[in-house]
Write an enzyme that holds these catalytic residues in place. Structure first.
Site, PDB file in Angstrom:
ATOM      1  N   HIS A 242      -1.040   6.888   2.963  1.00  0.00           N
ATOM      2  CA  HIS A 242      -0.741   5.460   3.272  1.00  0.00           C
ATOM      3  C   HIS A 242       0.101   5.419   4.346  1.00  0.00           C
ATOM      4  CE1 HIS A 242       3.504   6.055   1.543  1.00  0.00           C
ATOM      5  NE2 HIS A 242       2.717   7.092   0.605  1.00  0.00           N
ATOM      6  N   ASN A 243      -0.170   4.330   5.213  1.00  0.00           N
ATOM      7  CA  ASN A 243       0.729   3.676   6.160  1.00  0.00           C
ATOM      8  C   ASN A 243       0.749   4.602   7.422  1.00  0.00           C
ATOM      9  OD1 ASN A 243       2.378   2.568   3.729  1.00  0.00           O
ATOM     10  ND2 ASN A 243       2.473   1.103   5.224  1.00  0.00           N
TER      11      ASN A 243
END
Length: 346
Positions: A242-243
């Site tokens: 994520h991210n």
């Protein structure tokens, strides 16, 4: 095809020998088929190709100038034989064809979805509410597109891919079978001895001309977006958490794992099984060798080449490797010099 047809299609520099010679197929250098054409990018294979049953060779001009006897082979002069090889793969071997404008009867398309009249939708495809599929896009059987997904133009999404809610796939993207885009990121926080799940409310954005292999996982962001930028190429079995932000035209080889919120610069290369801890920052054109491990949230300068675990500059890691190879001799020298016996582990 005739050799002269290939010469014309490639817009090559010159042709030597019989342009009317028939070409049956394109051969790899290690398995040359009679009557075929062979691209010689490395001169160590030249003699083998000259002695083979091939009908034609693609050669650099300087290579051709050194040959005294072509042994009845036609030579096409093209100063980047590897590029010619790639072009011939497209010319001589067609991809599987789908009829655009077809939606198979078993596909499920939810309300307010917009599917281009010029797309192909395969059997058992699920297209969620408010999802958009662009012109020229091919979606093979058993693909799942969640709600509010956007898939751009001229994409190819192979069988069993899952693209979850709100993810954005731009144009000319290729996604290999069983890849998952937009699953929840791995986020937990310990409260009173128990793991509390951190909701993952962001999405994934995949920009133009990206190619993802089979069984790749790209997790959605906690907030904001996980971004795979233009032209990135990802091999099979890669995890992108994520991210993360993967820079333009980077290459990520099989079994690489990238932890959350890492940022990769443009034109980086991550070798097989390389691993990055969370919040790592790689500059532009960084190379991580196979199994290199960046173990803390450090910043690695642009143009660095790193090896080892923990990852070190290539020159330092080479010295370490050389020293390790000399350890048996060093142990014997210490034993002899100081009259001690160093215990060996059996």
């Amino acid at each position: 095809m005739k050799a002269k047809d290939i010469f014309n299609l490639l817009q090559a520099k010159n042709i030597i020998g019989n342009g009317d010679k028939e070409i049956t197929t394109l051969s790899p250098i290690n398995s040359i088929i009679e009557g075929s054409i062979v691209c010689i990018d490395n001169n160590k294979y030249l003699q083998e190709a000259l002695n083979s049953n091939a009908n034609a060779l693609i050669l650099r001009e300087e290579t051709a100038n050194e040959i005294k006897d072509f042994k009845n082979k036609t030579a096409i002069i093209y100063n980047n034989p590897k590029e010619a090889f790639i072009k011939l793969l497209y010319i001589m071997f067609e991809d599987k064809k789908y009829t655009l404008g077809v939606i198979e009867k078993t596909a499920v398309i939810k309300e307010n979805a917009e599917v281009s009249d010029n797309a192909y939708i395969g059997d058992n495809v699920h297209i969620g509410k408010n999802t958009k599929v662009g012109s020229g896009t091919i979606i093979e059987a058993n693909v799942f597109l969640g709600d509010d997904v956007v898939v751009g133009e001229n994409c190819t999404i192979y069988s069993n891919v899952s693209i979850h809610d709100r993810c954005i796939i731009k144009n000319r993207v290729i996604i290999g079978s069983s890849t998952v885009i937009g699953n929840d990121g791995f986020g937990f926080f310990e409260v009173n001895g128990k793991q509390m799940k951190i909701p993952q409310r962001g999405n994934v954005i995949i920009e133009d001309d990206v190619e993802l292999g089979a069984n790749v996982c790209v997790d959605r962001a906690t907030l904001g977006s996980t971004i795979i930028r233009e032209g990135v190429k990802v091999d099979n079995l890669v995890q992108i958490a994520h991210n993360c932000d993967i820079g333009d035209h980077s290459i990520i080889v099989s079994q690489v794992g990238i932890a959350g919120s890492s940022k990769i610069g443009h034109h980086c290369i991550l070798g097989g099984q390389a691993a990055l801890a969370d919040h790592v920052v790689l500059g532009d054109r960084v190379i991580l060798g196979g199994r290199a491990a960046v173990m803390s949230n450090v910043k690695i300068d642009s143009n660095s080449i790193m090896l080892g675990a923990p990852a070190q500059n290539i020159n330092r890691e080479k010295l370490k490797m050389i020293a390790e190879q000399k350890l048996p001799e060093l142990i014997s020298l210490v034993e002899e010099r100081f009259g001690v016996k160093i215990k060996r582990v059996k």
